[in-house]
Scaffold this active site. Structure first.
Site, PDB file in Angstrom:
ATOM      1  CG  ASP A 179       7.758  -0.590 -19.201  1.00  0.00           C
ATOM      2  OD1 ASP A 179       6.515  -0.474 -19.017  1.00  0.00           O
ATOM      3  OD2 ASP A 179       8.272  -1.601 -19.721  1.00  0.00           O
TER       4      ASP A 179
ATOM      5  CG  HIS B  40      -6.810  -1.188  -3.137  1.00  0.00           C
ATOM      6  ND1 HIS B  40      -7.838  -2.095  -3.321  1.00  0.00           N
ATOM      7  CD2 HIS B  40      -6.454  -0.769  -4.376  1.00  0.00           C
ATOM      8  CE1 HIS B  40      -8.073  -2.218  -4.628  1.00  0.00           C
ATOM      9  NE2 HIS B  40      -7.243  -1.429  -5.281  1.00  0.00           N
ATOM     10  CG  ASP B  41      -3.380   1.555   3.952  1.00  0.00           C
ATOM     11  OD1 ASP B  41      -4.336   1.294   4.711  1.00  0.00           O
ATOM     12  OD2 ASP B  41      -2.358   2.144   4.346  1.00  0.00           O
TER      13      ASP B  41
END
EC number: 1.11.1.7
Length: 322
Positions: free
Chosen positions: A252, A66-67
């Protein structure tokens, strides 16, 4: 077709010559002299926080995404709102971003060890790598030397890709950040340690369309399970939701296996199987976890280079500009 060593070296130098200056400014050894303990301090902070709260890995990985997706990887997501400005962290898509305290704790320790040296943006990038590795995923060398941004606007969070996007919209959104179709499908795999509140996917469970009550791309039994987790009642808990794959504490390739089974939680996740541009990548990663890990590490480096600023500041406090 055979290539001479000279031609191969020429090709390598040609590639290096077109690397953007902002990307070339980053260096894996950036703090080797100025703050040699930086990565150790961040790792220990992240590890301790994860032992205390198993949700930390998913939260910090999401914070990194998000940054970087707004103004590049500049830690603008950490800045607090002021009387005259609503910051990114208070934009609708970021209301549920959590665990800022982990980055703040690491930064405080770094300021004691190496004052005004390690940027908040680098702390987020290193922490994102560490949570993936601690969860069983790949390790990669984080390029460092980012500067912290001074601008943070809540209205710009509308540029984050929502969980309702179709494949074409996802491709366009990622391309705007210099990321390929393969990068997009690969980075979506970060949902393997994710969690979602009901509001992000419940539109798929009831009254989906004029012809279907439930999204037809979703496994019917899986949809019924999600309905039970997200009852449409007034007393539903505010934290009601579900993990995004069945091994949510482990990084995973189960996320891709679930998509193949019609068990992608977000519409944007399940859509990856229905488009020829992305289906083959989902199938490849579902069968080959090593390939997924290798590509994820490469795509994280690529995302981490987006929008890197050549000028800026090293913020002393994560929440405020200097």
């Amino acid at each position: 077709m055979a290539f001479s060593k000279g031609l191969i070296f020429a090709m390598i130098f040609a590639v290096l010559a077109i690397v953007k200056p902002s990307e070339a400014a980053l260096d894996a050894h950036y703090y080797d002299q100025s703050c040699p303990a930086a990565e150790k301090i961040i790792l220990e902070t992240v590890r301790n926080a994860t032992l205390y709260d198993p949700k930390v890995p998913a939260r910090l990985l999401r914070m990194f995404f998000h940054d970087c997706f707004i103004r590049g990887c500049d830690a603008s997501i950490l800045l607090d709102s002021t009387r005259s400005n609503q910051a990114e962290k208070d934009g609708p898509p970021n209301i549920s971003v959590r665990s800022f305290y982990v980055i703040e704790d690491a930064k405080r320790k770094l300021e004691k060890a190496c004052p005004r040296t390690v940027s908040c943006a680098d702390v987020i990038a290193i922490a994102a790598r560490d949570v993936v590795t601690l969860s069983g995923g790949p390790y990669w060398s984080v390029l460092k030397g980012r500067k912290d941004g001074t601008i943070s606007r809540a209205n710009e969070t509308r540029n984050l890709p929502p969980p309702t996007f179709n494949v074409s919209q996802l491709i366009q959104s990622f391309a705007a950040r210099g990321l390929s179709v393969k990068d997009m499908v690969t980075l979506s795999g970060g949902h393997t340690i994710g969690f979602s509140h009901c509001s992000s996917f419940e539109s798929r469970l009831q009254n989906f369309s004029k012809f279907h009550d439930i999204d037809p791309s979703m496994n019917y039994a899986f949809a019924q399970t999600l309905k039970k987790k997200c009852p449409r009642t007034s007393n539903r808990g505010k934290n009601a939701g579900t993990v995004l794959d069945s091994t949510s504490s482990v990084f995973d390739n189960v996320y891709y296996k679930q998509i193949l089974s019609g068990k992608g939680v977000f519409g944007s996740d399940q859509a990856l199987l229905g488009d020829s541009r992305t289906k083959w990548i989902v199938e490849t990663f579902a069968q080959d976890q090593k390939a997924f890990f290798r590509e994820f590490a490469a795509s994280m480096v690529k995302l981490g280079n987006f929008g890197v600023k050549e000028t800026g500041q090293v913020r002393v406090n994560t929440r405020f500009v200097n």
